[in-house]
Write an enzyme that holds these catalytic residues in place. Structure first.
Site, PDB file in Angstrom:
ATOM      1  N   LYS A 119       0.830  -1.213   0.000  1.00 37.74           N
ATOM      2  CA  LYS A 119       0.000   0.000   0.000  1.00 37.74           C
ATOM      3  C   LYS A 119       0.854   1.247   0.000  1.00 37.74           C
ATOM      4  O   LYS A 119       0.479   2.250  -0.596  1.00 37.74           O
ATOM      5  CB  LYS A 119      -0.950   0.010   1.208  1.00 37.74           C
ATOM      6  N   LYS A 201      -3.603 -11.243  -7.081  1.00 38.42           N
ATOM      7  CA  LYS A 201      -4.902 -11.377  -6.412  1.00 38.42           C
ATOM      8  C   LYS A 201      -5.948 -10.476  -7.083  1.00 38.42           C
ATOM      9  O   LYS A 201      -5.622  -9.356  -7.487  1.00 38.42           O
ATOM     10  CB  LYS A 201      -4.663 -10.992  -4.944  1.00 38.42           C
ATOM     11  N   LYS A 204      -9.863  -4.689  -5.875  1.00 37.89           N
ATOM     12  CA  LYS A 204     -10.562  -3.472  -6.305  1.00 37.89           C
ATOM     13  C   LYS A 204      -9.585  -2.508  -6.963  1.00 37.89           C
ATOM     14  O   LYS A 204      -9.978  -1.681  -7.764  1.00 37.89           O
ATOM     15  CB  LYS A 204     -11.150  -2.756  -5.082  1.00 37.89           C
TER      16      LYS A 204
HETATM   17  P1  TYM Z   1     -10.601  -6.424   2.746  1.00 42.55           P
HETATM   18  O1  TYM Z   1     -11.664  -5.393   2.898  1.00 42.55           O
HETATM   19  O2  TYM Z   1      -9.452  -6.109   1.838  1.00 42.55           O
HETATM   20  O3  TYM Z   1     -11.226  -7.788   2.254  1.00 42.55           O
HETATM   21  C1  TYM Z   1     -12.310  -8.400   2.935  1.00 42.55           C
HETATM   22  C2  TYM Z   1     -12.128  -9.902   2.925  1.00 42.55           C
HETATM   23  O4  TYM Z   1     -12.036 -10.391   1.575  1.00 42.55           O
HETATM   24  C3  TYM Z   1     -10.877 -11.210   1.443  1.00 42.55           C
HETATM   25  N1  TYM Z   1     -10.369 -11.079   0.067  1.00 42.55           N
HETATM   26  C4  TYM Z   1     -10.134 -12.108  -0.752  1.00 42.55           C
HETATM   27  N2  TYM Z   1     -10.296 -13.429  -0.592  1.00 42.55           N
HETATM   28  C5  TYM Z   1      -9.981 -14.221  -1.643  1.00 42.55           C
HETATM   29  N3  TYM Z   1      -9.510 -13.750  -2.840  1.00 42.55           N
HETATM   30  C6  TYM Z   1      -9.343 -12.420  -3.039  1.00 42.55           C
HETATM   31  N4  TYM Z   1      -8.906 -11.972  -4.205  1.00 42.55           N
HETATM   32  C7  TYM Z   1      -9.650 -11.538  -1.963  1.00 42.55           C
HETATM   33  N5  TYM Z   1      -9.614 -10.189  -1.813  1.00 42.55           N
HETATM   34  C8  TYM Z   1     -10.043  -9.934  -0.563  1.00 42.55           C
HETATM   35  C9  TYM Z   1      -9.907 -10.672   2.471  1.00 42.55           C
HETATM   36  O5  TYM Z   1      -8.933 -11.625   2.816  1.00 42.55           O
HETATM   37  C10 TYM Z   1     -10.823 -10.334   3.619  1.00 42.55           C
HETATM   38  O6  TYM Z   1     -11.065 -11.483   4.407  1.00 42.55           O
HETATM   39  N6  TYM Z   1      -7.931  -5.839   6.893  1.00 42.55           N
HETATM   40  C11 TYM Z   1      -9.123  -6.434   6.346  1.00 42.55           C
HETATM   41  C12 TYM Z   1     -10.409  -6.009   7.029  1.00 42.55           C
HETATM   42  C13 TYM Z   1     -10.423  -6.200   8.495  1.00 42.55           C
HETATM   43  C14 TYM Z   1     -10.604  -7.410   9.192  1.00 42.55           C
HETATM   44  C15 TYM Z   1     -10.577  -7.073  10.561  1.00 42.55           C
HETATM   45  C16 TYM Z   1     -10.777  -8.727   8.775  1.00 42.55           C
HETATM   46  C17 TYM Z   1     -10.301  -5.211   9.425  1.00 42.55           C
HETATM   47  N7  TYM Z   1     -10.393  -5.738  10.681  1.00 42.55           N
HETATM   48  C18 TYM Z   1     -10.714  -8.057  11.538  1.00 42.55           C
HETATM   49  C19 TYM Z   1     -10.921  -9.700   9.761  1.00 42.55           C
HETATM   50  C20 TYM Z   1     -10.882  -9.362  11.137  1.00 42.55           C
HETATM   51  C21 TYM Z   1      -9.233  -6.048   4.897  1.00 42.55           C
HETATM   52  O7  TYM Z   1      -8.691  -5.067   4.462  1.00 42.55           O
HETATM   53  O8  TYM Z   1     -10.064  -6.855   4.173  1.00 42.55           O
END
Ligand code: TYM
Length: 337
Positions: A119, A201, A204
């Site tokens: 990032k 991966k 977005k």
């Molecule tokens: P975020 O918002 O980027 O993504 C949400 C969830 O989607 C999963 N994900 C994927 N899984 C499979 N293939 C992909 N291409 C893919 N892209 C995204 C992510 O692994 C995630 O589970 N930091 C976290 C949000 C968060 C969180 C938490 C998660 C904040 N606090 C506490 C669990 C527990 C995030 O940015 O996810």
């Protein structure tokens, strides 16, 4: 052990950022599982708007996106009566605990986080402290509820590992306080790859719009993206090392149809990639159609969404209050009333 303790469900926490429409990766890797886990676990799910401001956001867009993502979360099957479904900034305990935990997190640990490196490369003009301490807030999200399990995609594994280390360190320093959470990473679809670059991966932030499928894309758009998906130069639909594009499409197809890799191979034996890609597009579009419909229905009822957010955030606050009080006592603060 009393009967009540024996039957107590394990607790789940997970979150997603309100930075735009959820991708097929978010859906397959995380949210789809969230819905399925509601029966057997006590589930707490959160739209993490505090995390979102680690990158520049227009305030009006963030507010609108948070509402839309909350509606999307419900449309994906999260039932606000069965689970606690809320917005992170509405429970101040996340930020409170994050500060305390940051004093039990080492600079070197945070400096190793690959997401921070990615990032900060992508947002070189805004490498703020929040981007660096982001994983501490994520640890606070989870530990504030003493969650047992955290359903996430593979890309969040390193953050979860950090949350575990922080919990263990805090417990050693101050006495048993936090449950050490386990990741719940589904065996299939933990890392959905870009349709245009299957080594990356699905995200977005993909510059190529055809690489990423959004859960609210219409059927034509979904079909077009899958028809353009990058594959390879042989013509066999089978799951094998080196066939990253096909492996990804097979994984997606398996996740939305429930078919095994062998069944998919048999189904497309003797057929070309064109047929296969169209079939994957059709299956994904059909699978997501009810999500789109439900999203449209929910979005028209802002009063209902606001009431759900209010109730969910209140429930979340009540769950974290005793845990925060315990933490404050442990570290030596004068207890809050
Ligand atoms: P975020 O918002 O980027 O993504 C949400 C969830 O989607 C999963 N994900 C994927 N899984 C499979 N293939 C992909 N291409 C893919 N892209 C995204 C992510 O692994 C995630 O589970 N930091 C976290 C949000 C968060 C969180 C938490 C998660 C904040 N606090 C506490 C669990 C527990 C995030 O940015 O996810």
């Amino acid at each position: 052990m009393s009967e009540q303790q024996e039957t107590k469900k394990q607790r789940i926490f997970s979150g997603i950022q309100p930075t735009g429409v959820f991708t097929l990766g978010n859906y397959i890797g995380a949210i789809r599982n969230w819905g399925q886990l509601q029966q057997d676990y006590e589930c707490i799910y959160c739209i993490v708007d505090l995390h979102a401001i680690t990158v520049m956001q227009k305030p009006a867009d963030l507010r609108a996106n948070t509402m839309r993502c909350y509606a999307m979360m419900l449309a994906c099957g999260i039932d606000p009566k069965q689970s606690v479904a809320f917005v992170q900034s509405r429970n101040p305990h996340h930020a409170d605990l994050s500060w305390v935990l940051s004093c039990s997190t080492m600079f070197g640990e945070l400096n190793r986080m690959t997401q921070f490196k990615d990032k900060s490369a992508r947002h070189a003009d805004n490498i703020n402290a929040g981007l660096f301490t982001y994983p501490v807030l994520m640890a606070a999200d989870i530990l504030a509820y003493n969650a047992d399990l955290v359903p996430i995609g593979a890309d969040q594994k390193q953050h979860l590992e950090l949350a575990r280390n922080v919990a263990i360190r805090f417990n050693q320093r101050y006495g048993e306080t936090f449950t050490v959470p386990e990741p719940y990473i589904s065996p299939a679809g933990a890392k959905v790859m870009s349709l245009q670059d299957p080594m990356k991966k699905m995200s977005k932030s993909d510059e190529n719009v055809n690489g990423c499928v959004y859960i609210l894309d219409d059927k034509d758009t979904i079909l077009r993206k899958f028809r353009r998906a990058v594959t390879d130069s042989d013509a066999e639909v089978c799951y094998r090392e080196g066939k990253d594009g096909i492996n990804n499409l097979m994984t997606i197809y398996g996740c939305v149809t429930g078919k095994t890799m062998d069944e998919i191979t048999a189904e497309f034996a003797g057929k070309g990639y064109g047929d296969f890609k169209t079939a994957v597009g059709e299956a994904v579009a059909d699978h997501l159609a009810p999500v789109r419909d439900e999203f449209a229905r929910l979005s028209a009822d802002k009063a209902y969404l606001n009431a759900c957010i209010d109730a969910g955030s209140e429930q979340a606050y009540r769950l974290t209050r005793p845990i925060l009080s315990k933490v404050y006592r442990r570290v030596g603060f004068i207890d809050r009333k």
